[in-house]
Each structure stands twice: as structure tokens, then as C-alpha cells.
Scaffold this active site. Structure first.
Site, PDB file in Angstrom:
ATOM      1  N   GLU A  76       0.814  -1.217   0.000  1.00 26.05           N
ATOM      2  CA  GLU A  76       0.000   0.000   0.000  1.00 26.05           C
ATOM      3  C   GLU A  76       0.850   1.270   0.000  1.00 26.05           C
ATOM      4  OE1 GLU A  76      -2.462  -3.279   1.937  1.00 26.05           O
ATOM      5  OE2 GLU A  76      -0.412  -2.503   2.176  1.00 26.05           O
ATOM      6  N   PHE A  88     -11.848  -6.683  14.032  1.00 27.38           N
ATOM      7  CA  PHE A  88     -10.739  -7.173  13.219  1.00 27.38           C
ATOM      8  C   PHE A  88     -10.390  -6.149  12.140  1.00 27.38           C
ATOM      9  CE2 PHE A  88      -9.335  -9.646   9.448  1.00 27.38           C
ATOM     10  CZ  PHE A  88      -8.117 -10.093   9.957  1.00 27.38           C
ATOM     11  N   GLN A  89      -9.115  -5.826  12.069  1.00 25.63           N
ATOM     12  CA  GLN A  89      -8.571  -4.867  11.095  1.00 25.63           C
ATOM     13  C   GLN A  89      -9.250  -3.493  11.194  1.00 25.63           C
ATOM     14  OE1 GLN A  89      -8.345  -6.691   7.145  1.00 25.63           O
ATOM     15  NE2 GLN A  89      -6.316  -7.484   7.682  1.00 25.63           N
ATOM     16  N   LYS A 124     -17.561  -0.420   5.475  1.00 21.59           N
ATOM     17  CA  LYS A 124     -18.019  -1.404   4.494  1.00 21.59           C
ATOM     18  C   LYS A 124     -19.530  -1.364   4.297  1.00 21.59           C
ATOM     19  CE  LYS A 124     -17.278  -6.186   3.077  1.00 21.59           C
ATOM     20  NZ  LYS A 124     -16.610  -7.483   3.413  1.00 21.59           N
ATOM     21  N   MET A 144      24.484   8.342   3.644  1.00 26.86           N
ATOM     22  CA  MET A 144      24.396   9.636   4.305  1.00 26.86           C
ATOM     23  C   MET A 144      24.712   9.519   5.800  1.00 26.86           C
ATOM     24  SD  MET A 144      23.996  12.819   3.672  1.00 26.86           S
ATOM     25  CE  MET A 144      22.987  13.161   2.227  1.00 26.86           C
TER      26      MET A 144
END
Length: 599
Positions: free
Chosen positions: A70, A132-133, A182, A492
Site C-alpha cells: 500500500e 478485526f482490522q 463497508k 548519508m
């Protein structure tokens, strides 16, 4: 602005008599099409599945590119936005999918990039239950978005989508989050898909700049004997590069840019002093130190530019023009602060500004450029990073080329030694400095410009942060080229260890821990190569289906670059470079130009 959370029913919105019955997912995707979106980057999951199903029904109008992470998708959306000026769109599911967007959202906020990020969310009845999630994306992103929405009523959705694009693109651009539960995606309703927006207090259009202010600034220019134009990302975001170039020609004033402003000024212009700051040219930094008038256009006086802020341009009168009033007098007090559109400001100035009688100052700036050029050891028989980038710049000079970079030494060398002649051709994570930006950003640029040559100049540390996007490049037929400057270290950080920490290596080597370079005080030569290369990037790239090759000898570099360019698909060129090379000049953090390190 606060999170949207309406208690009205899904059918309460006003609608025309012939409004179609659509579910929330279809309304959202139809809104994207109506806003002119032709490409988005989306990774599916449980709470975003209805939107992905809808995307399949709009495939003719809207290309959906599947990233392999993502974050990669959101950085690709940035590459699309940075190179076109249009809104970049990314989509993810709830929970970890959504939080994987967070770094890219913060990156877009700091660099003022127009984005709309759409996330799935658990059903409204489960919000707050640690389902969940579930992650509270509106709260997580409150400080890193320009605005954010949690859609709890389908009737609000057409308005929200219209507002999201308006907010992302107007005033100072930035990212907007739309969090879609959803159940809202699955609910159906008959709605007006083009409602009025409701944005009380949002005034993105700056006021007209009074003619008296323009005359005052013109008078300050006439009185000045050592003026400098200081141009930033606002010039490019405001599509004001042509007006800036005209202002430079008419006034004859030398110009420096920020890294975000690279491409706004032709580097071949005798008045161009290139970019300034911690690793900017010495002559740009010295010119700003010595100026008596600093005309700051679309900049925010970032600490990597100013160093010790009270000493920055300390003898100069400062004119600061910015579309965002909150930037005025925030980091550096201006004598003439101007909230306004920088393009409109330059148009007004170009109507009256005359060529400045400042020949001694122009001569002084030319002498600074001659005395402190950007150089490197051209006698080294291997490939130095600076030489690699300069060669790439020379080979691609007449091609339609876009460059993205990761973050680190290679980023600074690309800004120093690649000649960017046009705006929107240099993609750099500038404000947030996000490693892993380069490859997915190039992916988004390639999607927006399918016929262009798109090259990610990257370092091996930064590249591995999103290396999985090689799969996206191959599978989505995006022929991105990766020009990998492979020094086996976090270069760096190694440079800071060398300069300020007695060369003690503290987890900056990217190979196995039993290698000599992995820890302890380094006594390596300046041009030493890591003795054992890890990993084998050529094998990895070929495993993803990409072309790949390695080059180590200077004599082979140009032909290797041409092979990379001519390859029909995505290609990785692994350029073996030494790891002791430093980016110079360097102004240590919090110091002044008088502390600049030149060798």
C-alpha cells in the site's frame, strides 16, 4: 475541519427525479470518474472489496494499478500527482492496509502534493469495538492531512467526494483522506451525484495583491544593490515557472532555488545559482548570505535551507510571497509578507519590473560560481556516484526524461549533477525525506507518461524499502528504469559518522554482520569498495521478470546506460560505487554558511 459524521438516513439527500439507484461503492467510483481520475493505485482487502468490485465495472474509464504494498501505491499516486499537477489517488483496505498509507500521506502533506486517499473501514456499527482490522484512520491522520472524512451516511458521499478533490487541489495543495465503512459501501440509495459543497470557513483563494504592495516591492528592488530571488516548490505547484523565468530575464536578478524548486529555472541560465541549503552549491549559499534583498517565492524557510535561522540572510530585507498565510513569519520574519498566488504575483511584477542596474553584483555572483563549482575526482578509475549521474544526465539530455530519487546521498548528487531543464521532472521526497520513495514514485510517473523515459536514481538502502514494486512495474507493463548506485551502506549516515562520530560504524552496513565493514571504527580508504556484495540485485530483478545488468568500470558506464534505456521493459542497472564518498558542500545542521565544509 472536523470529521463528517451525520445521523441522517441514507436516503435523506435531495435527488433529481431520474437519479439512479447505486450503492456506495459505485457512487464513490463514479465520483472518481466524474472528477477526471484516469488512474488509481489500489490494493484490496476485506473492507475495500465492494469498491474494488465497482472498479471492475468502470475499467474503460479508470485504470486500476495493483501495487505490491500500500505504501508503494500511495507513493505511485504521488509520482502521478507531482509529474502532472493532477490529483493522485490511492486506495487501501482497513487496518494495516490503511496504516500502510500513513507515511506517504505525511510525505504529501509536507511537500504539498494533491492526493485523495480512500480507505476501507469496518462497518459503522463496529467502529470503536476494536474489530478485526479496525484502525481509527481519521484520528491517526488528523495532523498529516489537509482534511479527512469518515463517511457514516451514504447521503453525504457525493458531496464528500466533490469536496475532497476541491480541497486537495485548491489553495496550498495537500492530501485528503476518505474513510469508507463497508456497510456504507454496500448501502443503496438514489442520490444527486453533483450536490453543492458545504465548506464553511474554507477560503482557498488568496486575496488579490494590492497594487500598492506591488509598487512597494518594485521600489525595494530598485533600491537594492544585491538582490536574490529565492524560489521554492510553490513555483512548480503554482505552474509559475514561465512567469518566474520572465521575471528573471526582465529584472536581471540572480536566482537560487530549493530542492522542491528544481526545474523551475533553466540551469543553463547565467543568472541561475542552482539550489541552496545543507548540500546545495556553495555559490548559492554565499549569494544569499551576501544579499541585501531576498525575494522569497513559494518557500517555507525550511531548516535544511536556513541552518541557523537567525543568521540566514541576516543583512537582507525579506519579501515573502506564499499562498498559505500560515507560512508568513513562521520561521523567518519578512519585512514585506504577502499572502497571494505566486503566479499572479509574478504576472503583476512582470508588468512593471525593469532591468536592475546591479552589474557589480551579477559579476560577483558569476565569480562565486567560478570559484566554488560542484566538482568531484574525475581521475578515479572506478565509477564515482557524481560521475555516474553526470553521465546519465548527458546521455538523456535530449530525451523526454523524468527522474525520481530515493533519499540519501544519491538524492543530493542527483540534485547537484543532473540537469533538470523543465518543471515537474524531478520527484523527490523533500520535506519528510522518506526512504523507499524512488521506485514507486517512478511507477506513478510512468503510468501518467507512458511514452516518457522514467528513471529512478536510487541507493541500495532506499531501494530495498520498496523493492517489491519491481513486480508492479513488470506486471502492469510500466518500463521504469532503476539506476542503482550500490555502495552497500546507508551512505548519508556513514558520512555523518565519518565527519562527526570518529568513523565508528553503527549499523550502517547493509551486508552480513560477519563482514569487516559491519561494525567498529572504519579505516577504509576513501574510494574503497565493499569486498563482498549483498544482495545480488541483478538476480532479484530478473526474478521479477525485469532486465538487469551490473557495471563497475568507468569505460563501460555509458554503454550500460544506453542498454538500460533501450530495453523495452523495466530494467535495473546495478552501478558499483565506493562507499566512502561524501556529498559536498555540507553545512552542518544548525550552523551557518560560514561553517560550510567544502572538502
Amino acid at each position: 475541519m472536523s470529521t463528517v459524521d451525520s445521523d441522517s438516513s441514507a436516503t435523506s439527500g435531495s435527488k433529481p427525479a431520474d437519479a439512479p439507484v447505486m450503492n456506495g461503492a459505485d457512487i464513490l467510483v463514479k465520483s472518481l470518474v466524474d472528477q477526471g481520475v484516469d488512474t488509481l493505485f489500489a490494493y484490496p482487502g476485506g473492507c475495500s472489496m465492494p469498491m474494488h468490485q465497482s472498479l471492475t465495472r468502470f475499467g474503460v474509464d479508470l485504470r486500476t494499478i495493483l501495487p505490491r504494498h500500500e505504501q508503494g501505491g500511495a507513493f505511485a499516486a504521488q509520482g502521478y500527482a507531482r509529474s502532472t499537477g493532477k490529483v493522485g489517488v490511492a486506495m487501501a483496505t482497513s487496518g494495516p492496509g490503511a496504516t500502510n498509507l500513513v507515511t506517504a500521506i505525511a510525505d504529501a502533506k509536507l511537500d504539498s502534493i494533491p492526493m485523495v486517499c480512500i480507505t476501507g473501514q469496518v462497518p459503522t456499527g463496529m467502529i470503536g469495538s476494536d474489530a478485526f482490522q479496525e484502525t481509527p484512520m481519521a484520528e491517526i491522520c488528523r495532523g498529516i492531512t489537509k482534511h479527512h472524512y469518515l463517511v457514516t451516511d451514504l447521503a453525504d458521499l457525493p458531496r464528500i467526494m466533490k469536496e475532497a478533490f476541491h480541497i486537495a487541489t485548491t489553495g496550498r495543495p495537500g492530501p485528503v483522506l476518505v474513510d469508507m465503512p463497508k456497510d456504507v459501501q454496500l448501502t443503496t440509495a438514489e442520490l444527486d451525484l453533483d450536490p453543492e459543497m458545504d465548506l464553511p470557513g474554507y477560503e482557498p483563494t488568496p486575496p488579490e495583491i494590492p497594487s500598492e504592495t506591488i509598487r512597494q516591492i518594485n521600489a525595494a528592488i530598485k533600491l537594492s544593490r544585491r538582490p536574490v530571488i529565492y524560489a521554492g516548490g510553490g513555483i512548480i505547484l503554482g505552474n509559475a515557472s514561465d512567469e518566474l523565468r520572465q521575471f528573471i530575464r526582465q529584472s536581471g536578478i540572480p536566482v537560487v532555488t530549493t530542492i522542491m524548486g528544481i526545474g523551475a529555472v533553466d540551469p543553463a541560465d547565467p543568472l541561475s545559482m542552482d539550489w541552496l541549503g545543507m548540500h546545495g552549491s556553495a555559490y548559492a549559499n554565499y549569494a544569499v548570505r551576501d544579499c541585501d534583498l531576498l525575494i522569497a517565492l513559494g518557500v517555507r524557510f525550511d531548516d535544511r535551507v536556513t541552518g541557523k535561522v537567525e543568521a540566514f540572510a541576516k543583512d537582507a530585507k525579506i519579501i515573502h510571497v506564499d499562498i498559505d498565510g500560515s507560512e508568513l513569519n513562521k520561521n523567518k520574519e519578512a519585512h514585506i509578507p504577502v499572502r497571494g498566488d505566486v503566479k499572479r504575483f509574478l504576472i503583476q511584477m512582470n508588468e512593471i519590473v525593469q532591468h536592475c542596474e546591479i552589474d557589480p553584483w551579477r559579476d560577483h555572483c558569476s565569480e562565486l560560481k567560478a570559484k566554488y563549482p560542484l566538482t568531484y575526482d574525475d581521475s578515479f578509475d572506478g565509477i564515482l556516484q557524481q560521475h555516474a549521474i553526470k553521465t546519465l544526465s548527458d546521455v538523456t539530455a535530449d530525451m523526454n526524461t523524468y527522474i525520481s530519487v530515493g533519499v540519501g546521498q544519491h538524492q543530493m548528487w542527483a540534485a547537484q549533477f543532473y540537469k533538470f531543464r523543465r518543471p515537474r521532472t524531478f520527484m523527490s521526497s523533500s520535506g519528510l525525506g522518506t526512504m523507499g520513495f524512488g521506485l514507486p514514485a517512478a511507477m506513478g510517473v510512468q503510468a501518467a507518461h507512458p511514452d516518457a523515459l522514467v528513471i529512478d536514481i536510487d541507493g541500495d538502502g532506499s531501494f530495498q524499502m520498496n523493492i517489491q514494486e519491481l513486480a508492479t512495474c513488470f506486471c502492469e507493463e510500466l518500463p521504469v528504469k532503476v539506476f542503482l548506485l550500490n555502495n552497500q551502506h546507508l551512505g548519508m549516515v556513514v558520512q555523518w559518522e565519518d565527519r562527526f562520530m570518529d568513523r565508528n560504524r553503527a549499523h550502517t552496513y547493509l551486508g552480513p554482520i560477519h563482514h569487516d565493514e559491519a561494525k567498529g571504527k572504519s579505516d577504509a580508504d576513501r574510494f574503497e569498495y565493499a569486498k563482498e556484495r549483498y544482495p545480488n540485485f541483478v538476480q532479484i530483478a530478473k526474478g521479477y521478470g525485469c532486465g538487469a545488468a551490473t557495471v563497475r568500470k568507468k569505460a563501460d558506464l555509458e554503454s550500460a546506460i544506453r542498454e538500460m534505456i533501450e530495453y523495452k521493459g523495466p530494467f535495473l542497472l546495478d552501478v558499483e560505487v565506493p562507499y566512502q564518498e561524501h556529498v559536498l558542500p555540507m553545512i552542518p545542521g544548525g550552523h551557518t554558511v560560514d561553517d560550510i565544509i567544502l572538502e
